[in-house]
Write a protein that holds these residues in place. Structure first.
Motif, mmCIF file in Angstrom:
data_model
loop_
_atom_site.group_PDB
_atom_site.id
_atom_site.type_symbol
_atom_site.label_atom_id
_atom_site.label_comp_id
_atom_site.label_asym_id
_atom_site.label_seq_id
_atom_site.Cartn_x
_atom_site.Cartn_y
_atom_site.Cartn_z
ATOM 1 N N PRO A 153 35.561 -54.849 -2.627
ATOM 2 C CA PRO A 153 36.739 -55.309 -1.890
ATOM 3 C C PRO A 153 37.113 -54.282 -0.825
ATOM 4 O O PRO A 153 37.984 -53.437 -1.020
ATOM 5 N N LEU A 154 36.436 -54.338 0.311
ATOM 6 C CA LEU A 154 36.612 -53.310 1.337
ATOM 7 C C LEU A 154 38.050 -53.271 1.855
ATOM 8 O O LEU A 154 38.710 -54.304 1.968
ATOM 9 N N ILE A 155 38.511 -52.074 2.205
ATOM 10 C CA ILE A 155 39.900 -51.884 2.615
ATOM 11 C C ILE A 155 39.998 -51.511 4.087
ATOM 12 O O ILE A 155 39.169 -50.768 4.619
ATOM 13 N N HIS A 156 41.004 -52.055 4.745
ATOM 14 C CA HIS A 156 41.306 -51.744 6.141
ATOM 15 C C HIS A 156 41.929 -50.351 6.203
ATOM 16 O O HIS A 156 42.816 -50.028 5.417
ATOM 17 N N GLU A 157 41.476 -49.540 7.141
ATOM 18 C CA GLU A 157 42.014 -48.189 7.261
ATOM 19 C C GLU A 157 43.524 -48.179 7.544
ATOM 20 O O GLU A 157 44.237 -47.240 7.172
ATOM 21 N N LYS A 158 44.023 -49.247 8.181
ATOM 22 C CA LYS A 158 45.472 -49.331 8.422
ATOM 23 C C LYS A 158 46.246 -49.393 7.109
ATOM 24 O O LYS A 158 47.356 -48.861 7.017
ATOM 25 N N ASP A 159 45.679 -50.054 6.102
ATOM 26 C CA ASP A 159 46.356 -50.137 4.805
ATOM 27 C C ASP A 159 46.373 -48.785 4.099
ATOM 28 O O ASP A 159 47.368 -48.427 3.465
ATOM 29 N N VAL A 160 45.262 -48.050 4.186
ATOM 30 C CA VAL A 160 45.238 -46.710 3.584
ATOM 31 C C VAL A 160 46.298 -45.842 4.245
ATOM 32 O O VAL A 160 47.054 -45.126 3.578
ATOM 33 N N ALA A 161 46.377 -45.906 5.569
ATOM 34 C CA ALA A 161 47.363 -45.120 6.299
ATOM 35 C C ALA A 161 48.779 -45.542 5.939
ATOM 36 O O ALA A 161 49.673 -44.700 5.759
ATOM 37 N N ALA A 162 49.013 -46.846 5.823
ATOM 38 C CA ALA A 162 50.359 -47.336 5.501
ATOM 39 C C ALA A 162 50.802 -46.864 4.121
ATOM 40 O O ALA A 162 51.969 -46.501 3.913
ATOM 41 N N VAL A 163 49.875 -46.851 3.166
ATOM 42 C CA VAL A 163 50.208 -46.332 1.838
ATOM 43 C C VAL A 163 50.499 -44.840 1.923
ATOM 44 O O VAL A 163 51.464 -44.346 1.317
ATOM 45 N N ALA A 164 49.692 -44.101 2.671
ATOM 46 C CA ALA A 164 49.928 -42.657 2.817
ATOM 47 C C ALA A 164 51.302 -42.393 3.408
ATOM 48 O O ALA A 164 52.042 -41.523 2.928
ATOM 49 N N VAL A 165 51.681 -43.140 4.436
ATOM 50 C CA VAL A 165 52.986 -42.960 5.070
ATOM 51 C C VAL A 165 54.105 -43.296 4.087
ATOM 52 O O VAL A 165 55.116 -42.580 4.000
ATOM 53 N N HIS A 166 53.929 -44.376 3.337
ATOM 54 C CA HIS A 166 54.940 -44.750 2.332
ATOM 55 C C HIS A 166 55.126 -43.638 1.297
ATOM 56 O O HIS A 166 56.253 -43.281 0.948
ATOM 57 N N TYR A 178 46.726 -43.364 -6.986
ATOM 58 C CA TYR A 178 46.698 -44.765 -6.586
ATOM 59 C C TYR A 178 45.283 -45.162 -6.165
ATOM 60 O O TYR A 178 44.723 -44.593 -5.225
ATOM 61 N N VAL A 179 44.719 -46.140 -6.869
ATOM 62 C CA VAL A 179 43.416 -46.697 -6.509
ATOM 63 C C VAL A 179 43.659 -47.841 -5.535
ATOM 64 O O VAL A 179 44.389 -48.790 -5.845
ATOM 65 N N LEU A 180 43.062 -47.760 -4.349
ATOM 66 C CA LEU A 180 43.326 -48.702 -3.266
ATOM 67 C C LEU A 180 42.093 -49.544 -2.961
ATOM 68 O O LEU A 180 40.966 -49.046 -2.995
ATOM 69 N N SER A 181 42.324 -50.798 -2.631
ATOM 70 C CA SER A 181 41.222 -51.667 -2.218
ATOM 71 C C SER A 181 41.768 -52.768 -1.333
ATOM 72 O O SER A 181 42.979 -52.964 -1.220
ATOM 73 N N GLY A 182 40.824 -53.509 -0.732
ATOM 74 C CA GLY A 182 41.191 -54.732 -0.058
ATOM 75 C C GLY A 182 41.468 -55.818 -1.084
ATOM 76 O O GLY A 182 41.322 -55.604 -2.295
ATOM 77 N N PRO A 183 41.836 -57.025 -0.633
ATOM 78 C CA PRO A 183 42.266 -58.071 -1.558
ATOM 79 C C PRO A 183 41.150 -58.944 -2.112
ATOM 80 O O PRO A 183 41.396 -59.759 -3.006
ATOM 81 N N LEU A 257 45.329 -56.232 3.893
ATOM 82 C CA LEU A 257 44.649 -56.961 4.958
ATOM 83 C C LEU A 257 43.242 -57.347 4.507
ATOM 84 O O LEU A 257 42.562 -56.586 3.821
ATOM 85 N N THR A 258 42.810 -58.528 4.910
ATOM 86 C CA THR A 258 41.496 -59.029 4.506
ATOM 87 C C THR A 258 40.399 -58.411 5.376
ATOM 88 O O THR A 258 40.665 -57.851 6.454
ATOM 89 N N PHE A 259 39.159 -58.553 4.920
ATOM 90 C CA PHE A 259 38.029 -58.069 5.712
ATOM 91 C C PHE A 259 37.945 -58.827 7.028
ATOM 92 O O PHE A 259 37.657 -58.234 8.075
ATOM 93 N N ARG A 260 38.234 -60.117 7.006
ATOM 94 C CA ARG A 260 38.195 -60.905 8.242
ATOM 95 C C ARG A 260 39.229 -60.369 9.249
ATOM 96 O O ARG A 260 38.950 -60.303 10.452
#
Length: 271
Positions: A153-166, A178-183, A257-260
């Motif tokens: 479940p590949l993750i968008h780099e924007k989501d990793v950054a958003a979690v880091a900022v949060h 926190y284990v992070l992944s795409g949906p 965010l999805t891979f698409r």
């Protein structure tokens, strides 16, 4: 809130951490090798592999977003000690690696745990951005690699950054991992299909024998241990797919965010 130092500021994740913190009006400093990086925030030149360049960047810093460069520990102990002498907490971009894979990520985690710093570890799995390595082959219409049925479940780099900022800007995360992944889980072959659909190219997967891939990777990477670890991990994702988590949704209050969606953001890179 005190000043935040962002290392790896020019990377896929770091640049989004910088922009999101800056948009929120927070006091942020970018730590970069290239002084011409062009960030709209205070920038300090330095290199984590040269620890003496880190200390000036830590002046008046309360929190650090840490991305360790390279695949070996190197002088990580000295870097962590230097951070602990100046800052109060660190958010470390680690990784969620397959069981049994040799990794420096968890060794850096261990150093941080024993440093006296408040800490939070982010462990993303596969990054959508890794598929940028297929760009030329997508343009040619065929991606030839082994283990096309490996599923992640590949993750968008924007989501990793958003979690880091949060995590950097809110309470209650000290001592959390926190284990992070795409949906969604997609096989490598399915990822190629999605890229082709979004960018309007006929792109397909062609299965490559692992032995042939090993020779090509050795010529590129040159490290037998890294090559074998990668091949072992890809093979493992065929029989034991990497599982999706809901961590992004729980922390940010929205779906990952999805891979698409990621491909739409990067479509120009594949054309």
């Amino acid at each position: 809130m005190g000043k935040i130092l962002v290392t790896g500021a020019t990377g896929n994740v770091g640049r989004h951490v910088i922009s999101q913190l800056a948009e929120a009006g927070l006091d942020v400093r970018a730590f970069v090798r290239n002084p011409k990086a062009g960030f709209p925030v205070e920038t300090v030149q330095g290199d984590l592999t040269v620890p003496e360049t880190l200390e000036p960047a830590l002046k008046d810093v309360e929190s650090v977003f840490l991305l360790w460069p390279g695949f070996t520990l190197g002088n990580a102990a000295e870097v962590v000690t230097t951070i602990a002498e100046h800052a109060r907490r660190v958010v470390y971009l680690s990784a969620n690696v397959p069981d049994g894979s040799p990794t420096h990520y968890y060794e850096v985690e261990r150093l941080i745990r024993h440093s006296g710093l408040g800490w939070t570890f982010l462990r993303p799995g596969g990054f959508s951005a890794n598929t940028l390595g297929w760009a030329e082959r997508i343009r040619q219409g065929v991606v030839r690699e082994p283990y096309g049925q490996a599923s992640r479940p590949l993750i968008h780099e924007k989501d990793v950054a958003a979690v880091a900022v949060h995590v950097l800007t809110s309470a209650g995360h000290n001592g959390a991992t926190y284990v992070l992944s795409g949906p969604e889980q997609l096989t490598s072959a399915e990822q190629v299909r999605v890229i082709g659909e979004v960018v309007g190219r006929a792109a397909r997967w062609e299965e490559q024998p692992p032995e042939e891939a090993r020779e090509e990777l050795m010529a590129t990477w040159g490290d037998p241990a890294v090559v074998e670890s990668a091949l072992r991990a890809w093979a493992g994702f065929v029989t034991r797919p990497e599982q999706a988590t809901d961590t992004v949704r729980r922390l940010l209050g929205r779906p990952a965010l999805t891979f698409r969606e990621w491909v739409r953001d990067h479509a120009a890179d594949f054309r």
